[in-house]
Write a protein that holds these residues in place. Structure first.
Motif, PDB file in Angstrom:
ATOM      1  N   GLY A  50       0.798  -1.216   0.000  1.00 46.57           N
ATOM      2  CA  GLY A  50       0.000   0.000   0.000  1.00 46.57           C
ATOM      3  C   GLY A  50       0.832   1.268   0.000  1.00 46.57           C
ATOM      4  O   GLY A  50       0.302   2.365   0.158  1.00 46.57           O
ATOM      5  N   ILE A  51       2.145   1.114  -0.166  1.00 46.12           N
ATOM      6  CA  ILE A  51       3.048   2.275  -0.177  1.00 46.12           C
ATOM      7  C   ILE A  51       3.635   2.409  -1.577  1.00 46.12           C
ATOM      8  O   ILE A  51       4.089   1.431  -2.173  1.00 46.12           O
ATOM      9  CB  ILE A  51       4.164   2.102   0.861  1.00 46.12           C
ATOM     10  N   GLN A  52       3.650   3.666  -2.108  1.00 48.84           N
ATOM     11  CA  GLN A  52       4.301   3.931  -3.390  1.00 48.84           C
ATOM     12  C   GLN A  52       5.809   3.953  -3.166  1.00 48.84           C
ATOM     13  O   GLN A  52       6.319   4.750  -2.366  1.00 48.84           O
ATOM     14  CB  GLN A  52       3.829   5.283  -3.963  1.00 48.84           C
ATOM     15  N   PHE A  53       6.517   3.099  -3.887  1.00 46.24           N
ATOM     16  CA  PHE A  53       7.944   2.914  -3.604  1.00 46.24           C
ATOM     17  C   PHE A  53       8.769   3.018  -4.888  1.00 46.24           C
ATOM     18  O   PHE A  53       8.355   2.621  -5.964  1.00 46.24           O
ATOM     19  CB  PHE A  53       8.165   1.539  -2.969  1.00 46.24           C
ATOM     20  N   LEU A  54      10.001   3.579  -4.689  1.00 46.50           N
ATOM     21  CA  LEU A  54      10.961   3.615  -5.784  1.00 46.50           C
ATOM     22  C   LEU A  54      12.363   3.742  -5.197  1.00 46.50           C
ATOM     23  O   LEU A  54      12.583   4.500  -4.246  1.00 46.50           O
ATOM     24  CB  LEU A  54      10.701   4.809  -6.712  1.00 46.50           C
ATOM     25  N   ALA A  55      13.346   3.007  -5.740  1.00 43.58           N
ATOM     26  CA  ALA A  55      14.752   3.144  -5.353  1.00 43.58           C
ATOM     27  C   ALA A  55      15.572   3.005  -6.623  1.00 43.58           C
ATOM     28  O   ALA A  55      15.570   1.956  -7.267  1.00 43.58           O
ATOM     29  CB  ALA A  55      15.142   2.066  -4.336  1.00 43.58           C
ATOM     30  N   LYS A  56      16.272   4.075  -6.993  1.00 40.53           N
ATOM     31  CA  LYS A  56      17.054   4.022  -8.230  1.00 40.53           C
ATOM     32  C   LYS A  56      18.122   5.119  -8.242  1.00 40.53           C
ATOM     33  O   LYS A  56      18.093   6.071  -7.448  1.00 40.53           O
ATOM     34  CB  LYS A  56      16.151   4.162  -9.453  1.00 40.53           C
ATOM     35  N   THR A  57      19.053   4.992  -9.182  1.00 40.88           N
ATOM     36  CA  THR A  57      20.110   5.990  -9.363  1.00 40.88           C
ATOM     37  C   THR A  57      19.654   7.020 -10.395  1.00 40.88           C
ATOM     38  O   THR A  57      19.086   6.654 -11.439  1.00 40.88           O
ATOM     39  CB  THR A  57      21.403   5.314  -9.846  1.00 40.88           C
ATOM     40  N   VAL A  58      19.889   8.318 -10.081  1.00 36.06           N
ATOM     41  CA  VAL A  58      19.503   9.392 -10.999  1.00 36.06           C
ATOM     42  C   VAL A  58      20.738  10.211 -11.363  1.00 36.06           C
ATOM     43  O   VAL A  58      21.715  10.254 -10.620  1.00 36.06           O
ATOM     44  CB  VAL A  58      18.434  10.312 -10.371  1.00 36.06           C
ATOM     45  N   ASP A  59      20.645  10.869 -12.519  1.00 36.07           N
ATOM     46  CA  ASP A  59      21.778  11.683 -12.999  1.00 36.07           C
ATOM     47  C   ASP A  59      21.532  13.165 -12.687  1.00 36.07           C
ATOM     48  O   ASP A  59      21.362  13.986 -13.574  1.00 36.07           O
ATOM     49  CB  ASP A  59      21.941  11.454 -14.510  1.00 36.07           C
ATOM     50  N   LEU A  60      21.485  13.478 -11.365  1.00 32.13           N
ATOM     51  CA  LEU A  60      21.258  14.850 -10.899  1.00 32.13           C
ATOM     52  C   LEU A  60      22.272  15.189  -9.803  1.00 32.13           C
ATOM     53  O   LEU A  60      22.743  14.293  -9.096  1.00 32.13           O
ATOM     54  CB  LEU A  60      19.841  15.000 -10.323  1.00 32.13           C
ATOM     55  N   ASP A  61      22.534  16.491  -9.645  1.00 31.90           N
ATOM     56  CA  ASP A  61      23.425  16.885  -8.552  1.00 31.90           C
ATOM     57  C   ASP A  61      22.628  16.968  -7.246  1.00 31.90           C
ATOM     58  O   ASP A  61      21.397  16.875  -7.237  1.00 31.90           O
ATOM     59  CB  ASP A  61      24.135  18.209  -8.848  1.00 31.90           C
ATOM     60  N   ALA A  62      23.340  17.164  -6.116  1.00 29.43           N
ATOM     61  CA  ALA A  62      22.703  17.135  -4.801  1.00 29.43           C
ATOM     62  C   ALA A  62      21.617  18.196  -4.663  1.00 29.43           C
ATOM     63  O   ALA A  62      20.552  17.941  -4.082  1.00 29.43           O
ATOM     64  CB  ALA A  62      23.769  17.340  -3.710  1.00 29.43           C
ATOM     65  N   GLY A  63      21.868  19.402  -5.207  1.00 29.54           N
ATOM     66  CA  GLY A  63      20.879  20.472  -5.110  1.00 29.54           C
ATOM     67  C   GLY A  63      19.598  20.144  -5.851  1.00 29.54           C
ATOM     68  O   GLY A  63      18.495  20.383  -5.349  1.00 29.54           O
ATOM     69  N   SER A  64      19.757  19.587  -7.033  1.00 23.71           N
ATOM     70  CA  SER A  64      18.583  19.230  -7.834  1.00 23.71           C
ATOM     71  C   SER A  64      17.791  18.116  -7.172  1.00 23.71           C
ATOM     72  O   SER A  64      16.553  18.126  -7.178  1.00 23.71           O
ATOM     73  CB  SER A  64      19.008  18.816  -9.241  1.00 23.71           C
ATOM     74  N   ILE A  65      18.509  17.150  -6.582  1.00 23.08           N
ATOM     75  CA  ILE A  65      17.821  16.044  -5.899  1.00 23.08           C
ATOM     76  C   ILE A  65      17.012  16.585  -4.722  1.00 23.08           C
ATOM     77  O   ILE A  65      15.874  16.165  -4.493  1.00 23.08           O
ATOM     78  CB  ILE A  65      18.835  14.993  -5.412  1.00 23.08           C
ATOM     79  N   LYS A  66      17.587  17.513  -3.980  1.00 23.63           N
ATOM     80  CA  LYS A  66      16.873  18.087  -2.837  1.00 23.63           C
ATOM     81  C   LYS A  66      15.618  18.822  -3.300  1.00 23.63           C
ATOM     82  O   LYS A  66      14.541  18.679  -2.711  1.00 23.63           O
ATOM     83  CB  LYS A  66      17.793  19.044  -2.075  1.00 23.63           C
ATOM     84  N   ASN A  67      15.752  19.638  -4.362  1.00 24.07           N
ATOM     85  CA  ASN A  67      14.578  20.348  -4.886  1.00 24.07           C
ATOM     86  C   ASN A  67      13.484  19.359  -5.306  1.00 24.07           C
ATOM     87  O   ASN A  67      12.303  19.560  -5.023  1.00 24.07           O
ATOM     88  CB  ASN A  67      14.967  21.196  -6.105  1.00 24.07           C
ATOM     89  N   LEU A  68      13.921  18.317  -5.978  1.00 23.06           N
ATOM     90  CA  LEU A  68      12.984  17.291  -6.443  1.00 23.06           C
ATOM     91  C   LEU A  68      12.298  16.605  -5.261  1.00 23.06           C
ATOM     92  O   LEU A  68      11.090  16.362  -5.273  1.00 23.06           O
ATOM     93  CB  LEU A  68      13.747  16.267  -7.287  1.00 23.06           C
ATOM     94  N   ALA A  69      13.081  16.308  -4.232  1.00 26.09           N
ATOM     95  CA  ALA A  69      12.543  15.619  -3.058  1.00 26.09           C
ATOM     96  C   ALA A  69      11.428  16.423  -2.403  1.00 26.09           C
ATOM     97  O   ALA A  69      10.379  15.879  -2.037  1.00 26.09           O
ATOM     98  CB  ALA A  69      13.667  15.360  -2.061  1.00 26.09           C
ATOM     99  N   PHE A  70      11.652  17.730  -2.248  1.00 30.03           N
ATOM    100  CA  PHE A  70      10.648  18.563  -1.585  1.00 30.03           C
ATOM    101  C   PHE A  70       9.379  18.688  -2.429  1.00 30.03           C
ATOM    102  O   PHE A  70       8.277  18.789  -1.904  1.00 30.03           O
ATOM    103  CB  PHE A  70      11.239  19.940  -1.269  1.00 30.03           C
ATOM    104  N   LYS A  71       9.541  18.685  -3.745  1.00 26.50           N
ATOM    105  CA  LYS A  71       8.362  18.734  -4.621  1.00 26.50           C
ATOM    106  C   LYS A  71       7.561  17.440  -4.532  1.00 26.50           C
ATOM    107  O   LYS A  71       6.338  17.455  -4.440  1.00 26.50           O
ATOM    108  CB  LYS A  71       8.797  18.989  -6.061  1.00 26.50           C
ATOM    109  N   LEU A  72       8.273  16.300  -4.576  1.00 26.46           N
ATOM    110  CA  LEU A  72       7.592  14.999  -4.520  1.00 26.46           C
ATOM    111  C   LEU A  72       6.881  14.807  -3.183  1.00 26.46           C
ATOM    112  O   LEU A  72       5.797  14.219  -3.129  1.00 26.46           O
ATOM    113  CB  LEU A  72       8.605  13.873  -4.740  1.00 26.46           C
ATOM    114  N   ARG A  73       7.486  15.331  -2.112  1.00 25.34           N
ATOM    115  CA  ARG A  73       6.878  15.191  -0.785  1.00 25.34           C
ATOM    116  C   ARG A  73       5.501  15.863  -0.740  1.00 25.34           C
ATOM    117  O   ARG A  73       4.563  15.372  -0.112  1.00 25.34           O
ATOM    118  CB  ARG A  73       7.807  15.795   0.267  1.00 25.34           C
ATOM    119  N   LYS A  74       5.386  17.009  -1.435  1.00 27.95           N
ATOM    120  CA  LYS A  74       4.124  17.742  -1.445  1.00 27.95           C
ATOM    121  C   LYS A  74       3.082  17.056  -2.346  1.00 27.95           C
ATOM    122  O   LYS A  74       1.879  17.109  -2.097  1.00 27.95           O
ATOM    123  CB  LYS A  74       4.353  19.170  -1.938  1.00 27.95           C
ATOM    124  N   GLU A  75       3.579  16.417  -3.434  1.00 25.33           N
ATOM    125  CA  GLU A  75       2.667  15.865  -4.441  1.00 25.33           C
ATOM    126  C   GLU A  75       2.166  14.471  -4.094  1.00 25.33           C
ATOM    127  O   GLU A  75       1.064  14.095  -4.483  1.00 25.33           O
ATOM    128  CB  GLU A  75       3.359  15.814  -5.803  1.00 25.33           C
TER     129      GLU A  75
END
Length: 870
Positions: free
Chosen positions: A766-791
Motif C-alpha cells: 500500500g506504499i508507493q515505492f521507488l529506489a534508483k540511481t539518478v543523474d542529478l546533482d545534490a541540489g537538484s535532488i533536494k529540490n525534487l525531493a521537496f516537490k515529490l513530498r508535497k505531491e
C-alpha cells in the motif's frame, strides 16, 4: 555641618595639603605597565615605584582621592557587592603618603586629629587595631604604634591582631609592613550597651567597621619568603570615602549616603520599582546596579572597553552581573543601565570631569553591551527550555555551560530549575568552575625570582631617543618561569632599547661583548624599570656590554608610530573634533588605531583620510620634540592628552606641523621618512569605537605592488588592459546570463526526471515505492525531493547519485511516518554503511554521503525489504 561626599573629599585633601602634602590627581583605573595588576586596586598603586626604590618622588608628601576597582585576583569583592551594605567594586580611597619623610608618630597624630577634630567623630566610638607580631617572620609586637595610640585612646580600645589583619603586603613579594586600623562603632546607644564593640571589631559587623588603614612600610618580602628591612621607611594610608560618608552622614549603609541615593532614585524612576528595604532580593538588585554602574562608567572613561579577554572581560562581567540582577528581580527586559549615567555624572562629574567628557562614548558602549547580553540571556533561557524536555535534573556541566557561554549566574539557573521542579547539581557546577579556574591559573601563572643585584643603579637611563647603541652594564637580573618555560629579565644601567608603551611594541636586539652575545627578544616597562627579556644570561654578568637595537625593526616601528599621529590628525580634520584615540598598536610591520566615532567610516571618507595623510607625508614636515616640559606648557602648545593615560608633571611633546601630541614613543625625523601610507582595513571594535589598520614605507610599497600585479593578471584574463574593471564587469554579466540558462536547463531536467520517477513508482504494502540511481546533482535532488513530498501520499523514495561524491537521498511522506513509524533520518544511517559513509536528517528527508558507488544496489535492496516488512 552637613557632610556631603564632595565636602568630605575636599576636607580630607585640604587637611593634608595644610600639612605640606602635594595634592595629586587620581591615576586611571586601568593599569598599563604593571604585569601583576589589571586595575588600580589600592591608593598606593601609582606610587609603587617609589616604594620599590625604582624612582625618586618629586614630593615626599602627597595626598589624593584614588579611584579603585577590586574585582579580580587577591582583592576580589565582587560576590559580596550588593549582598551587604559596605562592599563595592569601584570605590574612592582617600590617602596620604610619606616617602622616607615622616613615619608613625605624625601619621597617627594627624589621623586622630582629622577624625575627631575636623570630622567630629565621637572619640569613644573609635577602636584601634595593631600588629601583634609573628613568630614565623620573627617580628615583634608593634609596641611603638601602641604607645603612640595610647596618647589618644585608652589601652583597652587598642586591640592586637595577627598578620592576616594587621600586616599589609603589596603582593607575594615586595614592600610591606605592620598596619594599624581605625574602626568605628555606629550602632545605637542601646545596642552598644548590649555588646562591647571590642568583640565585634574585625567580625564583619555592618555597623562596627574599619574606616582607615595606616600602613607602616618598613620591610621587603623576598621570593623566598624572607623579610628584609627597607633602607627607607614609608607611610601608606587608605580610607574609603563611601564608609566615611556613612559615618559622617549618620547612615547605617553606604547605599544610604548621597554617593548612592541619587543613583537609587534614578533606578527607581527608570525601572518603576521601589527600593523599599523590605524586599531583600529587589534591594540587593538595586545595590548591585548602583555600585556596578560606577565601575563600568569609570572604566570606560579611562579607556577600558568591555571585551572577551583580560581587563575588558572583567568589565563585561560586572556589566552583565548588573543586567542579570535587573532582568531577574526588577523585570528589566530591555537595556536600562545607560539611562542612569546622567545621575552618576551629576553626583561625581565635578570631582571626575572625565565622566562628562566621555559621556557619549560611555552611554553608547553600555547600551550596546546591554542589548547584546540580553539577546544572549534569551538564547540561554531557550537552551534551558530545550534541555528540560530531555532531562529530569540540571547537571553541573550544563549549569556551567550556561554560566560560561551565556553569562547565567548559578542562582538564575537554580531559579529556572526550581520553577520546573528540577534539582540542580550544584557540586558538579562548582567542580566545573574550579577546573576552569585551574586551567586559567595554569595558563597565566608566572613565577618571578628575586632581583639579584649585580651593579648598583637606582633606575635605567633611557638613551634610545638619540641612539640605538650604548655601552652598558647589568644592574640586576631575575629568573622567571611562565607556562613551564624559563627566561631571564635584565635591568641595565642605561639602555637604547625602547620598552613597550603608548601602543608601540618593545625593541629587540642583542647584548654583546668579547666573550658572549645574547638576544633580547622583548623590552617592557615594569613600575618604571626598563626590563630586557632574554632566554639566557651572559657568561660574565659583571662585564661591560654593547646594547644594540635591531635598527630595521626600530625604524619601521618609528614610521608607523609617526603615522598614527598623522592619522589621528587627519581623522579629526575630516570626521570631526569628537574623534579621540582609544587605543593603538604600533609594530614594525603595521599599525592599528582605535578611535571614537559613532558610525562606519565611508569609503569616500577613508579615501580622503588616506589622501590627507599622504599629503602630510609629502610635505616632509620635520619633527619638533620637547622633552621634560611642564604639563601646563604642553597644554598651551595644544597637545592632545589621552584619557586613561597617566602623565607626570613633566611630559614629552611630539609635533609634526599642526599635529601635537603627548607621546613617549620613537618617531622619524621628518614625515617624508614614511614614504607611503596605505589604509588596509576599517571595522568596528565596540559601540562608538572604530578601528583602522594601515602600513607605511616598504610594506606599503610591497602591498601596492602586489595589488598592481594582481590587477595586471586580471586585465590579461579578461582581455581588457585599458579598463580591467569594465572587463571584469562584462565577465560577471556573461556569467549571470549563463547561470540563468543553466538554471533553466536544470529545471527542465528536474521536471523530466520527476515525470520519469512518477511513472516508475510501484506499490508495496500500500506504499508507493521507488529506489534508483539518478543523474542529478545534490541540489537538484533536494529540490525534487521537496516537490515529490508535497505531491505524493504514502510514498518512500530512495535516490542515489554517482557524481563527485556518492550520495543517497531518502524521502518519506508524513503519512508513512505517522502510520508506520519509519523516519528518513534514522533509516539513512544504516543505508549509508553500504556506500561507506554517514548521514542524517529529518523524518521526511535525509541524506548520506560516501565513497563506494558499488554499494548503492545493496542500499536499494535494504530499503525495499524494509518497506515490504511494514
Amino acid at each position: 555641618m552637613q557632610w556631603t561626599s564632595n565636602k568630605i573629599r575636599k576636607a580630607f585633601l585640604d587637611f593634608f595639603n595644610g600639612q605640606n602634602h602635594k595634592i595629586v590627581p587620581s591615576a586611571p583605573l586601568v593599569v598599563k605597565d604593571d604585569p601583576t595588576l589589571m586595575f588600580t586596586n589600592a591608593g598606593m598603586n601609582q606610587f609603587k615605584e617609589f616604594f620599590l626604590g625604582n624612582e625618586k618622588p618629586e614630593s615626599t608628601r602627597v595626598t589624593d582621592s584614588q579611584k579603585c576597582l577590586r574585582v579580580s585576583g587577591k582583592h576580589n569583592d565582587l560576590e559580596e557587592v550588593g549582598v551587604d551594605t559596605y562592599h563595592h567594586t569601584m570605590f574612592e580611597m582617600l590617602g596620604n603618603w610619606s616617602f622616607n619623610d615622616y613615619f608613625k608618630e605624625e601619621t597617627i597624630d594627624w589621623a586622630w586629629k582629622l577624625l575627631t577634630e575636623v570630622f567630629g567623630i565621637d572619640k569613644d566610638r573609635l577602636y584601634i587595631t595593631i600588629f601583634e607580631g609573628d613568630k614565623e617572620d620573627g617580628l615583634p609586637r608593634d609596641t611603638e604604634a601602641f604607645e603612640l595610640w595610647n596618647k589618644h585612646v585608652p589601652a583597652d580600645r587598642i586591640l592586637d591582631y595577627d598578620k592576616a589583619d594587621n600586616f599589609w603586603e603589596m603582593g607575594d613579594t615586595g614592600p610591606c609592613g605592620p598596619s594599624s586600623e581605625i574602626h568605628v562603632d555606629i550602632r545605637s546607644d542601646e545596642e552598644r550597651k548590649k555588646v562591647d564593640a571590642k568583640k565585634l571589631v574585625n567580625q564583619d559587623h555592618p555597623q562596627v567597621i574599619e574606616i582607615w588603614n595606616l600602613v607602616f612600610i618598613q620591610y621587603n618580602r623576598q621570593a623566598s619568603g624572607e623579610l628584609k628591612p627597607l633602607p627607607a621607611k614609608h607611610i601608606d594610608t587608605g580610607m574609603g570615602l563611601e564608609r566615611l560618608a556613612m559615618v559622617l552622614q549618620e547612615k547605617q549603609s553606604n547605599y544610604d549616603t548621597d554617593l548612592f541615593q541619587n543613583l537609587i532614585q534614578a533606578t527607581e524612576k527608570v525601572t518603576g520599582v521601589s527600593y523599599s528595604g523590605s524586599d531583600q532580593k529587589k534591594d540587593i538588585a538595586f545595590r548591585v546596579i548602583v555600585d556596578h554602574i560606577r565601575a563600568i562608567s569609570f572604566s570606560i572613561a579611562d579607556g577600558q572597553l568591555p571585551s572577551n579577554t583580560g581587563a575588558g572581560y572583567v568589565i563585561r562581567r560586572i556589566l552583565r552581573r548588573a543586567v542579570r540582577y535587573g532582568y531577574s528581580f526588577l523585570d528589566q527586559k530591555e537595556a536600562f543601565l545607560y539611562k542612569l549615567l546622567p545621575a552618576l555624572i551629576k553626583e561625581m562629574g565635578e570631582a571626575f570631569p572625565e565622566l562628562k567628557k566621555q559621556s557619549t562614548l560611555i552611554e553608547k558602549v553600555m547600551k550596546e553591551e546591554e542589548e547584546a547580553f540580553l539577546r544572549t540571556l534569551e538564547k540561554g533561557i531557550q537552551k534551558f527550555s530545550e534541555y528540560r524536555k530531555k532531562h529530569d535534573k540540571v547537571e553541573g556541566e550544563f549549569a556551567f555551560e550556561l554560566y560560561d557561554t551565556y553569562g547565567f549566574p548559578i542562582d538564575l539557573t537554580d531559579l529556572l530549575a526550581r520553577e520546573e521542579g528540577m534539582k540542580l547539581d550544584l557540586e558538579g557546577f562548582q567542580k566545573a568552575l574550579e577546573d576552569q579556574k585551574n586551567r586559567s591559573r595554569k595558563a597565566t601563572s608566572m613565577e618571578a625570582g628575586d632581583w639579584v643585584e649585580v651593579n648598583s643603579a637606582e633606575s635605567t637611563n633611557f638613551v634610545g631617543y638619540d641612539q640605538t647603541q650604548a655601552e652598558v652594564s647589568i644592574a640586576r637580573y631575575r629568573e622567571v618561569k611562565q607556562k613551564d618555560k624559563k627566561h631571564y629579565q635584565l635591568v641595565l644601567d642605561q639602555t637604547p632599547f625602547y620598552p613597550e608603551g603608548g601602543g608601540q611594541v618593545g625593541d629587540k636586539g642583542v647584548l654583546k661583548n668579547d666573550s658572549s652575545q645574547i638576544s633580547i627578544f622583548d623590552t617592557k616597562k615594569e613600575n618604571n624599570l626598563i626590563v630586557h627579556f632574554t632566554k639566557e644570561l651572559p657568561k660574565d654578568l659583571n662585564g661591560k656590554f654593547k646594547a644594540e637595537v635591531d635598527v630595521a625593526k626600530r625604524e619601521n616601528a618609528a614610521r608607523n608610530h609617526t603615522a598614527t599621529h598623522l592619522l589621528h590628525h587627519a581623522l579629526r580634520e575630516i570626521l570631526g573634533e569628537h574623534v579621540e584615540q582609544k587605543g593603538s598598536l604600533v609594530r614594525p610591520d603595521y599599525l592599528r588605531f582605535d578611535f571614537s566615532h559613532f558610525q562606519k567610516v565611508t569609503d569616500e571618507e577613508l579615501q580622503q583620510i588616506e589622501k590627507r595623510v599622504n599629503e602630510l607625508v609629502l610635505e616632509n614636515t620635520p619633527l619638533v620634540e620637547k622633552r621634560n616640559i611642564p604639563m601646563d606648557e604642553a597644554m598651551q602648545m595644544g597637545a592632545l592628552a589621552l584619557f586613561g593615560e597617566k602623565y607626570g608633571d613633566a611630559v614629552r611633546v611630539i609635533k609634526f606641523g599642526d599635529s601635537v601630541e603627548l607621546c613617549g614613543g620613537t618617531h622619524v625625523p621628518a614625515t617624508g621618512a614614511l614614504g607611503l601610507f596605505k589604509l588596509t582595513n576599517e571595522t568596528s571594535v565596540a559601540a562608538g569605537i572604530r578601528r583602522v589598520e594601515a602600513i607605511t614605507g616598504a610594506e606599503a610599497y610591497r602591498y601596492i605592488s602586489e595589488r598592481i600585479q594582481q590587477l595586471d593578471i586580471i586585465a590579461e584574463e579578461v582581455k581588457n588592459k585599458k579598463d580591467p574593471v569594465k572587463g571584469v564587469q562584462q565577465v560577471i554579466g556573461q556569467n549571470r546570463e549563463l547561470s540563468k540558462q543553466i538554471d533553466s536547463l536544470k529545471q527542465k531536467e528536474e521536471v523530466a526526471e520527476r515525470n520519469a520517477l512518477l511513472s516508475e513508482l510501484k506499490e508495496l504494502n500500500g506504499i508507493q515505492f521507488l529506489a534508483k540511481t539518478v543523474d542529478l546533482d545534490a541540489g537538484s535532488i533536494k529540490n525534487l525531493a521537496f516537490k515529490l513530498r508535497k505531491e505524493l501520499k504514502n510514498a518512500v523514495i530512495l535516490l542515489g547519485s554517482k557524481g563527485k561524491k556518492v550520495t543517497l537521498s531518502l524521502i518519506v511522506t508524513d503519512d508513512v511516518t505517522q502510520s508506520k513509524g519509519i523516519k528518513a533520518g534514522e533509516e539513512i544511517r544504516d543505508l549509508a554503511q553500504h556506500i561507506k559513509g554517514g548521514g542524517g536528517g529529518q523524518p521526511f528527508f535525509a541524506t548520506a554521503g560516501g565513497k563506494d558507488a558499488n554499494g548503492l544496489d545493496e542500499a536499494y535492496k535494504q530499503i525495499e525489504e524494509k518497506v515490504k516488512s511494514l
